[in-house]
Design a protein around this motif. Sequence first.
Motif, PDB file in Angstrom:
ATOM      1  N   GLN A 158       0.851  -1.187   0.000  1.00 42.39           N
ATOM      2  CA  GLN A 158       0.000   0.000   0.000  1.00 42.39           C
ATOM      3  C   GLN A 158       0.890   1.241   0.000  1.00 42.39           C
ATOM      4  O   GLN A 158       1.956   1.253   0.603  1.00 42.39           O
ATOM      5  CB  GLN A 158      -0.898   0.016   1.242  1.00 42.39           C
ATOM      6  N   GLY A 159       0.438   2.270  -0.702  1.00 41.72           N
ATOM      7  CA  GLY A 159       1.226   3.494  -0.754  1.00 41.72           C
ATOM      8  C   GLY A 159       0.357   4.693  -1.072  1.00 41.72           C
ATOM      9  O   GLY A 159      -0.689   4.570  -1.714  1.00 41.72           O
ATOM     10  N   ASP A 160       0.785   5.868  -0.601  1.00 39.51           N
ATOM     11  CA  ASP A 160       0.040   7.098  -0.875  1.00 39.51           C
ATOM     12  C   ASP A 160       0.984   8.263  -1.157  1.00 39.51           C
ATOM     13  O   ASP A 160       0.634   9.416  -0.963  1.00 39.51           O
ATOM     14  CB  ASP A 160      -0.873   7.442   0.301  1.00 39.51           C
ATOM     15  N   THR A 161       2.205   7.949  -1.624  1.00 29.83           N
ATOM     16  CA  THR A 161       3.221   8.974  -1.820  1.00 29.83           C
ATOM     17  C   THR A 161       3.686   9.007  -3.264  1.00 29.83           C
ATOM     18  O   THR A 161       3.959   7.970  -3.862  1.00 29.83           O
ATOM     19  CB  THR A 161       4.432   8.727  -0.902  1.00 29.83           C
ATOM     20  N   LEU A 162       3.789  10.216  -3.785  1.00 28.93           N
ATOM     21  CA  LEU A 162       4.282  10.464  -5.137  1.00 28.93           C
ATOM     22  C   LEU A 162       5.687  11.027  -5.020  1.00 28.93           C
ATOM     23  O   LEU A 162       5.964  11.876  -4.169  1.00 28.93           O
ATOM     24  CB  LEU A 162       3.355  11.458  -5.840  1.00 28.93           C
ATOM     25  N   TYR A 163       6.619  10.548  -5.865  1.00 26.82           N
ATOM     26  CA  TYR A 163       8.023  10.931  -5.780  1.00 26.82           C
ATOM     27  C   TYR A 163       8.437  11.696  -7.041  1.00 26.82           C
ATOM     28  O   TYR A 163       8.095  11.300  -8.162  1.00 26.82           O
ATOM     29  CB  TYR A 163       8.915   9.693  -5.644  1.00 26.82           C
ATOM     30  N   PHE A 164       9.222  12.775  -6.823  1.00 30.25           N
ATOM     31  CA  PHE A 164       9.798  13.557  -7.915  1.00 30.25           C
ATOM     32  C   PHE A 164      11.316  13.543  -7.726  1.00 30.25           C
ATOM     33  O   PHE A 164      11.826  14.031  -6.718  1.00 30.25           O
ATOM     34  CB  PHE A 164       9.273  14.992  -7.894  1.00 30.25           C
ATOM     35  N   ILE A 165      12.026  12.985  -8.693  1.00 26.08           N
ATOM     36  CA  ILE A 165      13.465  12.757  -8.544  1.00 26.08           C
ATOM     37  C   ILE A 165      14.246  14.054  -8.790  1.00 26.08           C
ATOM     38  O   ILE A 165      14.088  14.693  -9.833  1.00 26.08           O
ATOM     39  CB  ILE A 165      13.951  11.658  -9.505  1.00 26.08           C
ATOM     40  N   ARG A 166      15.088  14.409  -7.815  1.00 28.34           N
ATOM     41  CA  ARG A 166      15.995  15.549  -7.987  1.00 28.34           C
ATOM     42  C   ARG A 166      17.371  15.072  -8.436  1.00 28.34           C
ATOM     43  O   ARG A 166      17.956  15.610  -9.358  1.00 28.34           O
ATOM     44  CB  ARG A 166      16.118  16.332  -6.671  1.00 28.34           C
ATOM     45  N   LYS A 167      17.902  14.051  -7.770  1.00 29.36           N
ATOM     46  CA  LYS A 167      19.184  13.442  -8.135  1.00 29.36           C
ATOM     47  C   LYS A 167      19.074  11.940  -7.933  1.00 29.36           C
ATOM     48  O   LYS A 167      18.273  11.466  -7.137  1.00 29.36           O
ATOM     49  CB  LYS A 167      20.327  13.999  -7.285  1.00 29.36           C
ATOM     50  N   GLY A 168      19.955  11.197  -8.641  1.00 28.71           N
ATOM     51  CA  GLY A 168      19.992   9.750  -8.485  1.00 28.71           C
ATOM     52  C   GLY A 168      19.144   9.033  -9.517  1.00 28.71           C
ATOM     53  O   GLY A 168      18.536   9.648 -10.395  1.00 28.71           O
ATOM     54  N   ARG A 169      19.111   7.696  -9.374  1.00 31.11           N
ATOM     55  CA  ARG A 169      18.354   6.866 -10.305  1.00 31.11           C
ATOM     56  C   ARG A 169      17.604   5.790  -9.531  1.00 31.11           C
ATOM     57  O   ARG A 169      18.084   5.285  -8.511  1.00 31.11           O
ATOM     58  CB  ARG A 169      19.268   6.209 -11.351  1.00 31.11           C
ATOM     59  N   VAL A 170      16.431   5.437 -10.070  1.00 30.80           N
ATOM     60  CA  VAL A 170      15.573   4.427  -9.453  1.00 30.80           C
ATOM     61  C   VAL A 170      15.223   3.380 -10.508  1.00 30.80           C
ATOM     62  O   VAL A 170      14.867   3.722 -11.639  1.00 30.80           O
ATOM     63  CB  VAL A 170      14.283   5.048  -8.880  1.00 30.80           C
ATOM     64  N   GLN A 171      15.330   2.121 -10.119  1.00 34.43           N
ATOM     65  CA  GLN A 171      15.025   0.999 -11.027  1.00 34.43           C
ATOM     66  C   GLN A 171      13.690   0.381 -10.621  1.00 34.43           C
ATOM     67  O   GLN A 171      13.411   0.199  -9.443  1.00 34.43           O
ATOM     68  CB  GLN A 171      16.134  -0.050 -10.943  1.00 34.43           C
ATOM     69  N   PHE A 172      12.879   0.041 -11.641  1.00 38.62           N
ATOM     70  CA  PHE A 172      11.545  -0.511 -11.390  1.00 38.62           C
ATOM     71  C   PHE A 172      11.466  -1.915 -11.973  1.00 38.62           C
ATOM     72  O   PHE A 172      11.829  -2.145 -13.126  1.00 38.62           O
ATOM     73  CB  PHE A 172      10.470   0.380 -12.005  1.00 38.62           C
ATOM     74  N   THR A 173      10.998  -2.847 -11.153  1.00 40.52           N
ATOM     75  CA  THR A 173      10.831  -4.233 -11.583  1.00 40.52           C
ATOM     76  C   THR A 173       9.387  -4.649 -11.389  1.00 40.52           C
ATOM     77  O   THR A 173       8.705  -4.180 -10.477  1.00 40.52           O
ATOM     78  CB  THR A 173      11.760  -5.172 -10.792  1.00 40.52           C
ATOM     79  N   PHE A 174       8.946  -5.558 -12.256  1.00 41.80           N
ATOM     80  CA  PHE A 174       7.573  -6.050 -12.216  1.00 41.80           C
ATOM     81  C   PHE A 174       7.605  -7.567 -12.125  1.00 41.80           C
ATOM     82  O   PHE A 174       8.264  -8.232 -12.934  1.00 41.80           O
ATOM     83  CB  PHE A 174       6.812  -5.603 -13.464  1.00 41.80           C
ATOM     84  N   ARG A 175       6.916  -8.119 -11.151  1.00 45.88           N
ATOM     85  CA  ARG A 175       6.855  -9.568 -10.960  1.00 45.88           C
ATOM     86  C   ARG A 175       5.578 -10.104 -11.590  1.00 45.88           C
ATOM     87  O   ARG A 175       4.468  -9.719 -11.227  1.00 45.88           O
ATOM     88  CB  ARG A 175       6.893  -9.910  -9.463  1.00 45.88           C
ATOM     89  N   HIS A 176       5.737 -11.004 -12.555  1.00 45.52           N
ATOM     90  CA  HIS A 176       4.595 -11.572 -13.264  1.00 45.52           C
ATOM     91  C   HIS A 176       3.959 -12.691 -12.442  1.00 45.52           C
ATOM     92  O   HIS A 176       4.549 -13.182 -11.459  1.00 45.52           O
ATOM     93  CB  HIS A 176       5.029 -12.120 -14.630  1.00 45.52           C
ATOM     94  N   ASP A 177       2.770 -13.078 -12.859  1.00 35.39           N
ATOM     95  CA  ASP A 177       2.069 -14.166 -12.176  1.00 35.39           C
ATOM     96  C   ASP A 177       2.844 -15.473 -12.279  1.00 35.39           C
ATOM     97  O   ASP A 177       2.680 -16.366 -11.442  1.00 35.39           O
ATOM     98  CB  ASP A 177       0.662 -14.357 -12.766  1.00 35.39           C
ATOM     99  N   THR A 178       3.676 -15.594 -13.312  1.00 34.84           N
ATOM    100  CA  THR A 178       4.478 -16.805 -13.499  1.00 34.84           C
ATOM    101  C   THR A 178       5.663 -16.859 -12.543  1.00 34.84           C
ATOM    102  O   THR A 178       6.363 -17.865 -12.493  1.00 34.84           O
ATOM    103  CB  THR A 178       4.985 -16.881 -14.950  1.00 34.84           C
ATOM    104  N   GLY A 179       5.910 -15.775 -11.797  1.00 35.12           N
ATOM    105  CA  GLY A 179       7.053 -15.713 -10.900  1.00 35.12           C
ATOM    106  C   GLY A 179       8.263 -15.041 -11.522  1.00 35.12           C
ATOM    107  O   GLY A 179       9.229 -14.732 -10.829  1.00 35.12           O
ATOM    108  N   HIS A 180       8.212 -14.793 -12.827  1.00 34.97           N
ATOM    109  CA  HIS A 180       9.327 -14.148 -13.521  1.00 34.97           C
ATOM    110  C   HIS A 180       9.319 -12.653 -13.230  1.00 34.97           C
ATOM    111  O   HIS A 180       8.263 -12.021 -13.174  1.00 34.97           O
ATOM    112  CB  HIS A 180       9.210 -14.401 -15.024  1.00 34.97           C
ATOM    113  N   THR A 181      10.488 -12.070 -13.031  1.00 38.63           N
ATOM    114  CA  THR A 181      10.624 -10.649 -12.725  1.00 38.63           C
ATOM    115  C   THR A 181      11.363  -9.939 -13.840  1.00 38.63           C
ATOM    116  O   THR A 181      12.418 -10.415 -14.280  1.00 38.63           O
ATOM    117  CB  THR A 181      11.377 -10.445 -11.392  1.00 38.63           C
ATOM    118  N   ASP A 182      10.803  -8.821 -14.303  1.00 35.01           N
ATOM    119  CA  ASP A 182      11.405  -8.028 -15.367  1.00 35.01           C
ATOM    120  C   ASP A 182      11.716  -6.634 -14.870  1.00 35.01           C
ATOM    121  O   ASP A 182      10.955  -6.052 -14.087  1.00 35.01           O
ATOM    122  CB  ASP A 182      10.457  -7.921 -16.574  1.00 35.01           C
TER     123      ASP A 182
END
Length: 305
Positions: A66-90
């Motif tokens: 659960q989350g209720d926060t929106l982020y705006f990047i000033r510096k740095g990098r963020v990586q996003f991964t998605f876990r599929h129903d098959t268990g595979h993560t991209d």
Amino acid sequence: MQLRLPAKRLNTAKVGRTGQMDDDLNTLKQVPLLRSLSESELAALAPRMRFVEIEAGEIIFEQGAQGDTLYFIRKGRVQFTFRHDTGHTDTFEESGPGHFFGEVAVFTVDGVRTATAKVVDTLEAYTLDRRELKEFLRDHPDAALHLLSGMAERLRRSGRQLQQAPVRNVNAIIAETLTARDRVAQGLARFFGSPSFLILHAVVYSYWIVVNRQKDGHTFDPYPYALLALIAAIEALAFSCFVLMNQYREDGEAAKRNDVEFQINTETRQAISYLHERLDDLGRELVTRLPEPGEPHHADNAPKH
């Protein structure tokens, strides 16, 4: 579990003045979600934000939390991964300065994170929670259309990334699983079926027959060429074994290829459904926050005397 971050409010005394806050406002202006906001709207939004610093390697939030926060990047990098129903993560995206993330949980009713966010390079970001955003939109209803425009741009970019996302070659995946025996059988089967192999046999057999048809007694396999027949029989047996081994290998490759193609099709369908759901949810949420036709705007929008 979502990471609890130490945070501090922006110094409102510096808004609109020279110094660090001017750089911060310039950074916020580059965020697609806020790009359409006017100077006054952006200046009203900035004091509602908090500044956070997160070390590299930390998980900001996980998929399904659960989350209720929106982020705006000033510096740095963020990586996003998605876990599929098959268990595979991209890993489907990596964002840097000027980008934003976390909007799905903020603008949807259930507030569920749809991906896992991990800090790649030490992150400096501004955060805005759902309550502050609601108050801002209540005071500045016209900004809702600007925010919708920014989210539409983000969705369009995500769709373009999905279309251009490289799909790994199925043949390359299968080639990595081949054993030494499989490679030998594959190479011999290809050679046995090549024109070079047929030409070589024609030359060798012809030479064998010509040499053993001489009548001067210097033959080693006279007619009816029993030795040649024995060699041909042994050769045919060996060829059959290699062909069967190669056929067995190809059957296994076909099964692997079907599994990989099924996984690719499933992940593609899930990604497309995910984009459609995001667009529908965000559209419904923003429509509910737009003022009704004829509804008076906030006093800030009234003409000043």
